[in-house]
Enzyme design. Sequence first.
Site, PDB file in Angstrom:
ATOM      1  N   SER A   1      64.639  12.832 -21.611  1.00  0.00           N
ATOM      2  CA  SER A   1      63.858  13.267 -20.452  1.00  0.00           C
ATOM      3  C   SER A   1      64.423  12.631 -19.192  1.00  0.00           C
ATOM      4  O   SER A   1      64.973  11.531 -19.236  1.00  0.00           O
ATOM      5  CB  SER A   1      62.394  12.859 -20.608  1.00  0.00           C
ATOM      6  OG  SER A   1      61.646  13.220 -19.464  1.00  0.00           O
ATOM      7  N   ASN A   2      64.275  13.341 -18.089  1.00  0.00           N
ATOM      8  CA  ASN A   2      64.590  12.768 -16.777  1.00  0.00           C
ATOM      9  C   ASN A   2      63.322  12.516 -15.971  1.00  0.00           C
ATOM     10  O   ASN A   2      63.379  12.136 -14.811  1.00  0.00           O
ATOM     11  CB  ASN A   2      65.523  13.705 -15.995  1.00  0.00           C
ATOM     12  CG  ASN A   2      66.937  13.666 -16.542  1.00  0.00           C
ATOM     13  OD1 ASN A   2      67.487  12.595 -16.769  1.00  0.00           O
ATOM     14  ND2 ASN A   2      67.524  14.836 -16.771  1.00  0.00           N
TER      15      ASN A   2
ATOM     16  N   HIS B   1      57.909   9.442 -14.940  1.00  0.00           N
ATOM     17  CA  HIS B   1      56.530   9.174 -15.387  1.00  0.00           C
ATOM     18  C   HIS B   1      56.443   9.246 -16.912  1.00  0.00           C
ATOM     19  O   HIS B   1      55.836   8.403 -17.560  1.00  0.00           O
ATOM     20  CB  HIS B   1      55.556  10.191 -14.791  1.00  0.00           C
ATOM     21  CG  HIS B   1      55.414  10.110 -13.310  1.00  0.00           C
ATOM     22  ND1 HIS B   1      54.824   9.047 -12.670  1.00  0.00           N
ATOM     23  CD2 HIS B   1      55.775  10.976 -12.332  1.00  0.00           C
ATOM     24  CE1 HIS B   1      54.831   9.254 -11.360  1.00  0.00           C
ATOM     25  NE2 HIS B   1      55.410  10.419 -11.137  1.00  0.00           N
TER      26      HIS B   1
ATOM     27  N   ASP C   1      57.808  17.636 -25.913  1.00  0.00           N
ATOM     28  CA  ASP C   1      57.505  18.802 -25.089  1.00  0.00           C
ATOM     29  C   ASP C   1      56.000  18.929 -25.101  1.00  0.00           C
ATOM     30  O   ASP C   1      55.367  18.888 -26.160  1.00  0.00           O
ATOM     31  CB  ASP C   1      58.172  20.081 -25.593  1.00  0.00           C
ATOM     32  CG  ASP C   1      58.190  21.132 -24.481  1.00  0.00           C
ATOM     33  OD1 ASP C   1      58.809  20.875 -23.438  1.00  0.00           O
ATOM     34  OD2 ASP C   1      57.557  22.194 -24.632  1.00  0.00           O
TER      35      ASP C   1
ATOM     36  N   PHE D   1      49.989  11.956 -13.493  1.00  0.00           N
ATOM     37  CA  PHE D   1      50.906  12.948 -12.932  1.00  0.00           C
ATOM     38  C   PHE D   1      50.565  14.306 -13.531  1.00  0.00           C
ATOM     39  O   PHE D   1      49.685  14.425 -14.376  1.00  0.00           O
ATOM     40  CB  PHE D   1      52.364  12.558 -13.222  1.00  0.00           C
ATOM     41  CG  PHE D   1      52.704  12.443 -14.693  1.00  0.00           C
ATOM     42  CD1 PHE D   1      53.337  13.483 -15.353  1.00  0.00           C
ATOM     43  CD2 PHE D   1      52.396  11.297 -15.415  1.00  0.00           C
ATOM     44  CE1 PHE D   1      53.656  13.386 -16.705  1.00  0.00           C
ATOM     45  CE2 PHE D   1      52.712  11.185 -16.766  1.00  0.00           C
ATOM     46  CZ  PHE D   1      53.341  12.235 -17.408  1.00  0.00           C
TER      47      PHE D   1
END
EC number: 3.6.1.66
Length: 201
Positions: A7-8, A11, A72, A154
Amino acid sequence: MKLIIASNNAHKITEIEALLASISIDLPVVSLQEIGDVPEIVEDGTTFEENAVKKVETIAKVAPNDYILADDSGMSVDALNGEPGVYSARYAGDHDDQANIDKVLQKLAKVPNEQRTAHFNSVIALHSPKGSNLIVNGQVDGYITESERGQDGFGYDPIFFVPSMNKTFAEMSASEKNTISHRGLALQELGKKLPVWLKGE
């Protein structure tokens, strides 16, 4: 050997790292940015599981000797026939949390509270250097509020209300959220299944 979080999303990485610490994975944890040149991951699956597996298997091509973990996740609203679902991050266009929230609230504007039920799902795939995948999932049920509440978190956190906590995700502390969140539940499940899975590796 290390564990790469595919992941980039800063959060999400912070949340996953905190949760991994609680299940004692004895590997150095790194993010995609730390491993350098990685191929673009096209999230075109129709389910959370398809997208999670696609992420780990794409990264495995450039890091075949490492463990790779991908999540995901997304929110499904019953009154919207399961939307935004796998399109949660880009529901209103390119990864814009506020626009996504606004779109959900607008679509639910005339929907009464009792029909604003929603679910957050997380599917985690852990890929081993031997090429096998361990898949776990977590789900938390709640309601969509009529307006945003809370400053933390978020994504859809300010509008996702969890009755058992009497708070939105954005009103919870990180430790509260990690205990009951979809991602937290999926990682707890990973912690239960991991020792047996690793023995088979």
